[in-house]
Design a protein around this motif. Structure first.
Motif, PDB file in Angstrom:
ATOM      1  N   SER A   1       0.812  -1.216   0.000  1.00 62.19           N
ATOM      2  CA  SER A   1       0.000   0.000   0.000  1.00 62.19           C
ATOM      3  C   SER A   1       0.849   1.271   0.000  1.00 62.19           C
ATOM      4  O   SER A   1       0.353   2.352  -0.310  1.00 62.19           O
ATOM      5  N   LYS A   2       2.134   1.167   0.346  1.00 61.32           N
ATOM      6  CA  LYS A   2       2.987   2.366   0.422  1.00 61.32           C
ATOM      7  C   LYS A   2       3.960   2.505  -0.752  1.00 61.32           C
ATOM      8  O   LYS A   2       4.565   3.568  -0.936  1.00 61.32           O
ATOM      9  N   VAL A   3       4.139   1.427  -1.517  1.00 65.05           N
ATOM     10  CA  VAL A   3       5.222   1.437  -2.512  1.00 65.05           C
ATOM     11  C   VAL A   3       5.033   2.500  -3.598  1.00 65.05           C
ATOM     12  O   VAL A   3       6.009   3.101  -4.060  1.00 65.05           O
ATOM     13  N   SER A   4       3.793   2.790  -3.977  1.00 65.08           N
ATOM     14  CA  SER A   4       3.592   3.785  -5.043  1.00 65.08           C
ATOM     15  C   SER A   4       4.049   5.178  -4.614  1.00 65.08           C
ATOM     16  O   SER A   4       4.563   5.948  -5.439  1.00 65.08           O
ATOM     17  N   ALA A   5       3.866   5.508  -3.330  1.00 61.39           N
ATOM     18  CA  ALA A   5       4.301   6.825  -2.838  1.00 61.39           C
ATOM     19  C   ALA A   5       5.826   6.926  -2.895  1.00 61.39           C
ATOM     20  O   ALA A   5       6.389   7.941  -3.330  1.00 61.39           O
ATOM     21  N   VAL A   6       6.501   5.865  -2.491  1.00 58.15           N
ATOM     22  CA  VAL A   6       7.974   5.893  -2.475  1.00 58.15           C
ATOM     23  C   VAL A   6       8.527   5.883  -3.900  1.00 58.15           C
ATOM     24  O   VAL A   6       9.445   6.637  -4.238  1.00 58.15           O
ATOM     25  N   SER A   7       7.921   5.052  -4.773  1.00 55.48           N
ATOM     26  CA  SER A   7       8.458   4.928  -6.136  1.00 55.48           C
ATOM     27  C   SER A   7       8.184   6.164  -6.989  1.00 55.48           C
ATOM     28  O   SER A   7       8.738   6.293  -8.076  1.00 55.48           O
TER      29      SER A   7
ATOM     30  N   PHE B   1       4.283  -5.250 -23.547  1.00 54.61           N
ATOM     31  CA  PHE B   1       3.415  -4.594 -22.568  1.00 54.61           C
ATOM     32  C   PHE B   1       2.239  -5.524 -22.309  1.00 54.61           C
ATOM     33  O   PHE B   1       1.424  -5.781 -23.196  1.00 54.61           O
ATOM     34  N   LEU B   2       2.197  -6.090 -21.091  1.00 54.65           N
ATOM     35  CA  LEU B   2       1.131  -7.028 -20.739  1.00 54.65           C
ATOM     36  C   LEU B   2      -0.060  -6.276 -20.149  1.00 54.65           C
ATOM     37  O   LEU B   2       0.112  -5.357 -19.339  1.00 54.65           O
ATOM     38  N   THR B   3      -1.260  -6.682 -20.545  1.00 53.80           N
ATOM     39  CA  THR B   3      -2.480  -6.118 -19.963  1.00 53.80           C
ATOM     40  C   THR B   3      -3.406  -7.276 -19.594  1.00 53.80           C
ATOM     41  O   THR B   3      -3.173  -8.414 -19.998  1.00 53.80           O
ATOM     42  N   ALA B   4      -4.442  -6.985 -18.819  1.00 54.62           N
ATOM     43  CA  ALA B   4      -5.510  -7.943 -18.523  1.00 54.62           C
ATOM     44  C   ALA B   4      -6.616  -7.145 -17.858  1.00 54.62           C
ATOM     45  O   ALA B   4      -6.349  -6.067 -17.294  1.00 54.62           O
ATOM     46  N   SER B   5      -7.830  -7.642 -17.885  1.00 54.96           N
ATOM     47  CA  SER B   5      -8.937  -6.906 -17.277  1.00 54.96           C
ATOM     48  C   SER B   5      -8.703  -6.798 -15.769  1.00 54.96           C
ATOM     49  O   SER B   5      -8.073  -7.685 -15.173  1.00 54.96           O
ATOM     50  N   PRO B   6      -9.220  -5.734 -15.143  1.00 55.12           N
ATOM     51  CA  PRO B   6      -9.075  -5.604 -13.689  1.00 55.12           C
ATOM     52  C   PRO B   6      -9.664  -6.817 -12.958  1.00 55.12           C
ATOM     53  O   PRO B   6      -9.112  -7.244 -11.940  1.00 55.12           O
ATOM     54  N   GLU B   7     -10.727  -7.393 -13.490  1.00 50.67           N
ATOM     55  CA  GLU B   7     -11.356  -8.556 -12.848  1.00 50.67           C
ATOM     56  C   GLU B   7     -10.396  -9.749 -12.854  1.00 50.67           C
ATOM     57  O   GLU B   7     -10.217 -10.419 -11.844  1.00 50.67           O
ATOM     58  N   ALA B   8      -9.790 -10.013 -14.007  1.00 53.26           N
ATOM     59  CA  ALA B   8      -8.858 -11.146 -14.103  1.00 53.26           C
ATOM     60  C   ALA B   8      -7.657 -10.924 -13.183  1.00 53.26           C
ATOM     61  O   ALA B   8      -7.223 -11.831 -12.463  1.00 53.26           O
ATOM     62  N   ARG B   9      -7.160  -9.701 -13.158  1.00 54.85           N
ATOM     63  CA  ARG B   9      -5.980  -9.404 -12.338  1.00 54.85           C
ATOM     64  C   ARG B   9      -6.292  -9.550 -10.852  1.00 54.85           C
ATOM     65  O   ARG B   9      -5.496 -10.113 -10.095  1.00 54.85           O
ATOM     66  N   ALA B  10      -7.461  -9.070 -10.441  1.00 53.74           N
ATOM     67  CA  ALA B  10      -7.843  -9.173  -9.027  1.00 53.74           C
ATOM     68  C   ALA B  10      -8.049 -10.631  -8.641  1.00 53.74           C
ATOM     69  O   ALA B  10      -7.647 -11.059  -7.555  1.00 53.74           O
ATOM     70  N   ALA B  11      -8.660 -11.417  -9.530  1.00 55.37           N
ATOM     71  CA  ALA B  11      -8.884 -12.836  -9.229  1.00 55.37           C
ATOM     72  C   ALA B  11      -7.547 -13.550  -9.070  1.00 55.37           C
ATOM     73  O   ALA B  11      -7.356 -14.361  -8.155  1.00 55.37           O
ATOM     74  N   ARG B  12      -6.580 -13.246  -9.931  1.00 52.52           N
ATOM     75  CA  ARG B  12      -5.252 -13.877  -9.834  1.00 52.52           C
ATOM     76  C   ARG B  12      -4.576 -13.506  -8.517  1.00 52.52           C
ATOM     77  O   ARG B  12      -4.058 -14.354  -7.811  1.00 52.52           O
ATOM     78  N   ARG B  13      -4.572 -12.225  -8.190  1.00 54.82           N
ATOM     79  CA  ARG B  13      -3.910 -11.748  -6.975  1.00 54.82           C
ATOM     80  C   ARG B  13      -4.574 -12.280  -5.702  1.00 54.82           C
ATOM     81  O   ARG B  13      -3.895 -12.696  -4.777  1.00 54.82           O
ATOM     82  N   SER B  14      -5.902 -12.270  -5.640  1.00 51.94           N
ATOM     83  CA  SER B  14      -6.533 -12.705  -4.390  1.00 51.94           C
ATOM     84  C   SER B  14      -6.385 -14.213  -4.239  1.00 51.94           C
ATOM     85  O   SER B  14      -6.317 -14.726  -3.124  1.00 51.94           O
TER      86      SER B  14
ATOM     87  N   GLU C   1      -9.988  -3.151  -5.816  1.00 46.35           N
ATOM     88  CA  GLU C   1      -9.912  -1.720  -5.501  1.00 46.35           C
ATOM     89  C   GLU C   1      -8.475  -1.272  -5.242  1.00 46.35           C
ATOM     90  O   GLU C   1      -8.044  -0.215  -5.705  1.00 46.35           O
ATOM     91  N   ALA C   2      -7.736  -2.103  -4.490  1.00 44.07           N
ATOM     92  CA  ALA C   2      -6.344  -1.752  -4.175  1.00 44.07           C
ATOM     93  C   ALA C   2      -5.496  -1.720  -5.444  1.00 44.07           C
ATOM     94  O   ALA C   2      -4.642  -0.841  -5.617  1.00 44.07           O
ATOM     95  N   LEU C   3      -5.749  -2.668  -6.352  1.00 40.67           N
ATOM     96  CA  LEU C   3      -5.004  -2.724  -7.620  1.00 40.67           C
ATOM     97  C   LEU C   3      -5.262  -1.483  -8.462  1.00 40.67           C
ATOM     98  O   LEU C   3      -4.324  -0.874  -8.998  1.00 40.67           O
ATOM     99  N   ILE C   4      -6.533  -1.135  -8.575  1.00 39.50           N
ATOM    100  CA  ILE C   4      -6.912   0.015  -9.404  1.00 39.50           C
ATOM    101  C   ILE C   4      -6.298   1.303  -8.850  1.00 39.50           C
ATOM    102  O   ILE C   4      -5.789   2.139  -9.591  1.00 39.50           O
ATOM    103  N   LYS C   5      -6.289   1.408  -7.525  1.00 34.64           N
ATOM    104  CA  LYS C   5      -5.718   2.588  -6.871  1.00 34.64           C
ATOM    105  C   LYS C   5      -4.203   2.679  -7.161  1.00 34.64           C
ATOM    106  O   LYS C   5      -3.674   3.741  -7.483  1.00 34.64           O
ATOM    107  N   ARG C   6      -3.531   1.523  -7.053  1.00 33.40           N
ATOM    108  CA  ARG C   6      -2.076   1.511  -7.281  1.00 33.40           C
ATOM    109  C   ARG C   6      -1.759   1.808  -8.751  1.00 33.40           C
ATOM    110  O   ARG C   6      -0.850   2.576  -9.056  1.00 33.40           O
TER     111      ARG C   6
END
Ligand SMILES: Nc1ncnc2c1ncn2[C@@H]1O[C@H](COP(=O)(O)OP(=O)(O)O)[C@@H](O)[C@H]1O
Ligand SMILES: Nc1ccn([C@@H]2O[C@H](COP(=O)(O)OP(=O)(O)O)[C@@H](O)[C@H]2O)c(=O)n1
Length: 226
Positions: free
Chosen positions: A96-102, A146-159, A175-180
């Motif tokens: 949750s903090k890495v985007s601020a630092v990067s 450049f890899l892409t995927a729908s937010p739904e697919a990405r969230a399902a993979r991560r969770s 939600e966390a993915l979209i925010k980052r």
């Protein structure tokens, strides 16, 4: 065979790490996870009490931690001041903090230099994955994906991955993915972006095996043309 440099960029959960490791292993190349480096510096800031929401405070100390990456795709490593950091850099707190630092330009300048040194030292070539590899870190890469995927697919993979560890439902992961992604895409210094000459691969409906085969074929095509 001549060395080959492959840049793989894209948002979270598109398959960058799994694809890059497998492609590097199959082709005998080195592998660099640049996200792990930004996570490592973020973890160091958090454990040393630095206010990561204060860019000036982050910039002042960002030269202090010694970040080292092992580039064997079968056993990649990341250490901070000589200690293994592979576990702590994956916590939700760091995520949750890495985007601020990067987003801090001094952090990016330092880590970019480190990445170029590592890529330059890879004798047979390297697969480097991140957000700005094709646009900023290695603009002369032989192949950019450049890899892409729908937010739904990405969230399902991560969770799916987080289950059992810091379990979270698909919706909050999404939600966390979209925010980052939004933070990474809108920062001023080298944001997440597709290079003009990158090949875009939408992985939503592809298996990991299909993505790996696609990228290996593209690398071999480039090598044959060299
Ligand atoms: N094409 C795919 N289909 C299904 N699952 C995938 C695919 N690509 C990757 N995964 C899985 O999704 C998760 C996130 O992949 P990862 O490579 O870590 O993505 P990134 O590095 O882009 O964040 C992993 O558990 C991985 O096994
Ligand atoms: N080349 C890169 C790689 C990562 N990053 C930052 O590091 C964070 C973590 O990257 P990561 O690749 O480990 O993220 P995941 O997609 O694996 O969750 C990203 O959200 C970006 O803020 C970056 O700014 N530039």
């Amino acid at each position: 065979m001549e060395s080959v440099i492959v840049a793989i960029d894209g948002p979270s959960g598109t398959g960058k790490s799994s694809t890059s490791k497998a492609v590097a292993a199959e082709l005998g190349l080195s592998y660099l996870d640049t996200g792990a480096q930004y996570r490592a510096i973020t973890w160091w800031m958090l454990t040393n009490g630095v206010d990561v929401d204060d860019p000036a405070a982050v910039a002042t100390v960002c030269d202090k931690p010694v970040i080292a990456s092992g580039t064997d795709p079968l056993a990649p490593t990341i250490s901070v001041d000589g200690a293994d950091a592979s576990g702590p850099i994956r916590t939700r707190d760091v995520t949750s903090k890495v985007s601020a630092v990067s987003a801090v330009p001094e952090v990016r300048a330092r880590i970019t230099e480190l990445q170029r040194t590592i890529a330059g030292a890879a004798e047979k070539g390297i697969v480097v994955e991140g957000r700005d590899i094709g646009t900023t870190v290695l603009p002369g890469a032989d192949l950019k994906i450049f890899l892409t995927a729908s937010p739904e697919a990405r969230a399902a993979r991560r969770s799916g991955e987080l289950k059992g560890k810091e379990a979270s439902d698909v919706e909050s992961t999404r939600e966390a993915l979209i925010k980052r992604d939004a933070a990474d895409s809108s920062r001023k210094t080298s944001p997440l972006a597709k290079a003009d000459d990158a090949v875009e691969v939408d992985t939503t409906d592809l298996t990991l095996k299909q993505v790996i085969e696609c990228v290996v074929a593209l690398v071999e095509e480039k090598r044959a043309a060299k």
